[in-house]
Design a protein around this motif. Structure first.
Motif, PDB file in Angstrom:
ATOM      1  N   SER A 129       0.837  -1.198   0.000  1.00  0.00           N
ATOM      2  CA  SER A 129       0.000   0.000   0.000  1.00  0.00           C
ATOM      3  C   SER A 129       0.871   1.247   0.000  1.00  0.00           C
ATOM      4  O   SER A 129       2.060   1.174   0.267  1.00  0.00           O
ATOM      5  N   LEU A 130       0.238   2.374  -0.264  1.00  0.00           N
ATOM      6  CA  LEU A 130       0.911   3.668  -0.154  1.00  0.00           C
ATOM      7  C   LEU A 130       0.782   4.177   1.280  1.00  0.00           C
ATOM      8  O   LEU A 130      -0.043   3.688   2.053  1.00  0.00           O
ATOM      9  N   ASN A 131       1.539   5.196   1.609  1.00  0.00           N
ATOM     10  CA  ASN A 131       1.409   5.854   2.899  1.00  0.00           C
ATOM     11  C   ASN A 131       0.001   6.434   3.024  1.00  0.00           C
ATOM     12  O   ASN A 131      -0.557   6.960   2.057  1.00  0.00           O
ATOM     13  N   LEU A 132      -0.568   6.358   4.216  1.00  0.00           N
ATOM     14  CA  LEU A 132      -1.936   6.820   4.454  1.00  0.00           C
ATOM     15  C   LEU A 132      -2.113   8.301   4.098  1.00  0.00           C
ATOM     16  O   LEU A 132      -3.087   8.679   3.455  1.00  0.00           O
ATOM     17  N   GLY A 133      -1.175   9.132   4.500  1.00  0.00           N
ATOM     18  CA  GLY A 133      -1.271  10.565   4.195  1.00  0.00           C
ATOM     19  C   GLY A 133      -1.243  10.829   2.702  1.00  0.00           C
ATOM     20  O   GLY A 133      -2.000  11.657   2.190  1.00  0.00           O
ATOM     21  N   ASN A 134      -0.370  10.113   1.980  1.00  0.00           N
ATOM     22  CA  ASN A 134      -0.308  10.271   0.525  1.00  0.00           C
ATOM     23  C   ASN A 134      -1.597   9.798  -0.124  1.00  0.00           C
ATOM     24  O   ASN A 134      -2.123  10.457  -1.031  1.00  0.00           O
ATOM     25  N   SER A 135      -2.114   8.664   0.323  1.00  0.00           N
ATOM     26  CA  SER A 135      -3.354   8.125  -0.250  1.00  0.00           C
ATOM     27  C   SER A 135      -4.516   9.089  -0.057  1.00  0.00           C
ATOM     28  O   SER A 135      -5.291   9.344  -0.990  1.00  0.00           O
ATOM     29  N   ALA A 136      -4.632   9.633   1.143  1.00  0.00           N
ATOM     30  CA  ALA A 136      -5.721  10.574   1.423  1.00  0.00           C
ATOM     31  C   ALA A 136      -5.609  11.807   0.524  1.00  0.00           C
ATOM     32  O   ALA A 136      -6.611  12.273  -0.032  1.00  0.00           O
ATOM     33  N   ALA A 137      -4.401  12.324   0.354  1.00  0.00           N
ATOM     34  CA  ALA A 137      -4.208  13.511  -0.490  1.00  0.00           C
ATOM     35  C   ALA A 137      -4.532  13.220  -1.952  1.00  0.00           C
ATOM     36  O   ALA A 137      -5.186  14.027  -2.627  1.00  0.00           O
ATOM     37  N   ILE A 138      -4.120  12.075  -2.452  1.00  0.00           N
ATOM     38  CA  ILE A 138      -4.371  11.717  -3.852  1.00  0.00           C
ATOM     39  C   ILE A 138      -5.869  11.681  -4.132  1.00  0.00           C
ATOM     40  O   ILE A 138      -6.358  12.307  -5.073  1.00  0.00           O
ATOM     41  N   VAL A 139      -6.606  10.946  -3.320  1.00  0.00           N
ATOM     42  CA  VAL A 139      -8.040  10.786  -3.567  1.00  0.00           C
ATOM     43  C   VAL A 139      -8.793  12.084  -3.284  1.00  0.00           C
ATOM     44  O   VAL A 139      -9.670  12.486  -4.043  1.00  0.00           O
ATOM     45  N   LEU A 140      -8.436  12.766  -2.197  1.00  0.00           N
ATOM     46  CA  LEU A 140      -9.109  14.022  -1.866  1.00  0.00           C
ATOM     47  C   LEU A 140      -8.969  15.039  -2.993  1.00  0.00           C
ATOM     48  O   LEU A 140      -9.947  15.678  -3.389  1.00  0.00           O
ATOM     49  N   TYR A 141      -7.777  15.196  -3.529  1.00  0.00           N
ATOM     50  CA  TYR A 141      -7.594  16.205  -4.571  1.00  0.00           C
ATOM     51  C   TYR A 141      -8.263  15.824  -5.897  1.00  0.00           C
ATOM     52  O   TYR A 141      -8.633  16.699  -6.672  1.00  0.00           O
ATOM     53  N   GLU A 142      -8.473  14.543  -6.130  1.00  0.00           N
ATOM     54  CA  GLU A 142      -9.287  14.157  -7.286  1.00  0.00           C
ATOM     55  C   GLU A 142     -10.734  14.581  -7.046  1.00  0.00           C
ATOM     56  O   GLU A 142     -11.388  15.120  -7.943  1.00  0.00           O
ATOM     57  N   ALA A 143     -11.247  14.347  -5.838  1.00  0.00           N
ATOM     58  CA  ALA A 143     -12.620  14.767  -5.514  1.00  0.00           C
ATOM     59  C   ALA A 143     -12.747  16.287  -5.599  1.00  0.00           C
ATOM     60  O   ALA A 143     -13.730  16.806  -6.125  1.00  0.00           O
ATOM     61  N   LEU A 144     -11.753  17.010  -5.108  1.00  0.00           N
ATOM     62  CA  LEU A 144     -11.769  18.470  -5.195  1.00  0.00           C
ATOM     63  C   LEU A 144     -11.732  18.934  -6.652  1.00  0.00           C
ATOM     64  O   LEU A 144     -12.447  19.844  -7.045  1.00  0.00           O
ATOM     65  N   ARG A 145     -10.895  18.287  -7.466  1.00  0.00           N
ATOM     66  CA  ARG A 145     -10.808  18.632  -8.898  1.00  0.00           C
ATOM     67  C   ARG A 145     -12.160  18.440  -9.565  1.00  0.00           C
ATOM     68  O   ARG A 145     -12.630  19.309 -10.293  1.00  0.00           O
ATOM     69  N   GLN A 146     -12.803  17.305  -9.278  1.00  0.00           N
ATOM     70  CA  GLN A 146     -14.102  17.038  -9.889  1.00  0.00           C
ATOM     71  C   GLN A 146     -15.151  18.070  -9.487  1.00  0.00           C
ATOM     72  O   GLN A 146     -16.098  18.311 -10.226  1.00  0.00           O
ATOM     73  N   ASN A 147     -14.987  18.663  -8.337  1.00  0.00           N
ATOM     74  CA  ASN A 147     -15.928  19.673  -7.846  1.00  0.00           C
ATOM     75  C   ASN A 147     -15.421  21.091  -8.095  1.00  0.00           C
ATOM     76  O   ASN A 147     -15.845  22.045  -7.442  1.00  0.00           O
ATOM     77  N   GLY A 148     -14.497  21.242  -9.050  1.00  0.00           N
ATOM     78  CA  GLY A 148     -14.032  22.557  -9.479  1.00  0.00           C
ATOM     79  C   GLY A 148     -13.196  23.305  -8.451  1.00  0.00           C
ATOM     80  O   GLY A 148     -13.096  24.520  -8.503  1.00  0.00           O
ATOM     81  N   PHE A 149     -12.600  22.572  -7.508  1.00  0.00           N
ATOM     82  CA  PHE A 149     -11.805  23.190  -6.441  1.00  0.00           C
ATOM     83  C   PHE A 149     -12.591  24.304  -5.745  1.00  0.00           C
ATOM     84  O   PHE A 149     -12.055  25.365  -5.417  1.00  0.00           O
ATOM     85  N   ALA A 150     -13.877  24.050  -5.539  1.00  0.00           N
ATOM     86  CA  ALA A 150     -14.785  25.048  -4.944  1.00  0.00           C
ATOM     87  C   ALA A 150     -14.228  25.620  -3.640  1.00  0.00           C
ATOM     88  O   ALA A 150     -13.827  24.880  -2.752  1.00  0.00           O
ATOM     89  N   GLY A 151     -14.184  26.937  -3.582  1.00  0.00           N
ATOM     90  CA  GLY A 151     -13.750  27.633  -2.374  1.00  0.00           C
ATOM     91  C   GLY A 151     -12.245  27.722  -2.190  1.00  0.00           C
ATOM     92  O   GLY A 151     -11.776  28.315  -1.215  1.00  0.00           O
ATOM     93  N   LEU A 152     -11.478  27.128  -3.092  1.00  0.00           N
ATOM     94  CA  LEU A 152     -10.023  27.136  -2.944  1.00  0.00           C
ATOM     95  C   LEU A 152      -9.388  28.196  -3.839  1.00  0.00           C
ATOM     96  O   LEU A 152      -9.892  28.497  -4.918  1.00  0.00           O
ATOM     97  N   GLU A 153      -8.296  28.733  -3.376  1.00  0.00           N
ATOM     98  CA  GLU A 153      -7.547  29.707  -4.171  1.00  0.00           C
ATOM     99  C   GLU A 153      -6.926  28.970  -5.354  1.00  0.00           C
ATOM    100  O   GLU A 153      -6.182  28.009  -5.170  1.00  0.00           O
ATOM    101  N   ARG A 154      -7.232  29.402  -6.534  1.00  0.00           N
ATOM    102  CA  ARG A 154      -6.794  28.705  -7.745  1.00  0.00           C
ATOM    103  C   ARG A 154      -5.597  29.351  -8.423  1.00  0.00           C
ATOM    104  O   ARG A 154      -5.046  28.801  -9.365  1.00  0.00           O
ATOM    105  N   GLU A 155      -5.201  30.529  -7.991  1.00  0.00           N
ATOM    106  CA  GLU A 155      -4.135  31.254  -8.659  1.00  0.00           C
ATOM    107  C   GLU A 155      -3.164  31.832  -7.649  1.00  0.00           C
ATOM    108  O   GLU A 155      -3.565  32.495  -6.710  1.00  0.00           O
ATOM    109  N   GLY A 156      -1.880  31.593  -7.857  1.00  0.00           N
ATOM    110  CA  GLY A 156      -0.859  32.199  -7.014  1.00  0.00           C
ATOM    111  C   GLY A 156      -0.361  33.493  -7.636  1.00  0.00           C
ATOM    112  O   GLY A 156      -0.725  33.840  -8.760  1.00  0.00           O
ATOM    113  N   LYS A 157       0.457  34.200  -6.897  1.00  0.00           N
ATOM    114  CA  LYS A 157       0.982  35.472  -7.396  1.00  0.00           C
ATOM    115  C   LYS A 157       2.485  35.520  -7.156  1.00  0.00           C
ATOM    116  O   LYS A 157       2.956  35.276  -6.055  1.00  0.00           O
ATOM    117  N   LEU A 158       3.205  35.857  -8.212  1.00  0.00           N
ATOM    118  CA  LEU A 158       4.639  36.081  -8.090  1.00  0.00           C
ATOM    119  C   LEU A 158       4.873  37.528  -7.670  1.00  0.00           C
ATOM    120  O   LEU A 158       4.163  38.428  -8.112  1.00  0.00           O
TER     121      LEU A 158
END
Length: 164
Positions: A129-158
């Motif tokens: 298996s993968l590390n639990l923290g890595n697994s949670a991040a992988i799946v969570l960010y796929e779910a967030l991507r599918q939901n348009g990253f709602a409420g998250l900052e999508r752009e950084g600034k240099l």
């Protein structure tokens, strides 16, 4: 808001890291006892850094308590025993994504009752298996991507640097 569920987590650093990921992504964390550590342990707070105080976290005495307090919840269960890949499902914006304890995963009796909602992360055949923290991040960010990253900052600034 998405939800990460840890069923009987054993390693405080993993839970702390997942807690930090939850704070960064606006996700709720649900911890189902027994835990392999105390929530006041230094290792847990160190892994979550100063973010732990901002975490939306709920604890439950056992799996049945979790089910009773979240009736009708759509729960996806991450397991190496699943037939479906985590990218093959559509995550609702209020779903729960459950991960089992590091040493054994989610008990098979729970998985058998929820086969349709079991998901896996592809990996090489001989890797347990993968590390639990890595697994949670992988799946969570796929779910967030599918939901348009709602409420998250999508752009950084240099910040322009002056070389004069």
């Amino acid at each position: 808001m998405l939800n990460i569920v840890l069923l009987e987590p054993e390693i405080p650093a993993n839970t702390g890291n997942i807690g930090r990921t939850c704070v960064a992504s606006g996700t709720r964390l649900h911890l189902i006892e027994p835990l392999g550590f105390s929530l006041s342990e230094k290792a847990l707070k160190r892994a979550g850094m100063d973010y732990w105080k901002d975490l939306d976290v709920t604890t439950y005495i056992d799996y049945q308590d979790f089910l009773d307090r979240n009736p009708g919840a759509k729960i996806y269960m991450a397991t190496t025993k699943a037939r479906k890949i985590y990218t093959e499902v559509s995550y609702e914006d209020d779903c729960y994504i459950m991960f089992g304890k590091e040493s054994a995963g989610i008990p098979e009796e729970i998985l058998v009752q929820n086969q349709e909602n079991c998901i896996r992360i592809p990996m090489m055949e001989k890797i347990r298996s993968l590390n639990l923290g890595n697994s949670a991040a992988i799946v969570l960010y796929e779910a967030l991507r599918q939901n348009g990253f709602a409420g998250l900052e999508r752009e950084g600034k240099l910040h322009r640097l002056s070389w004069q």
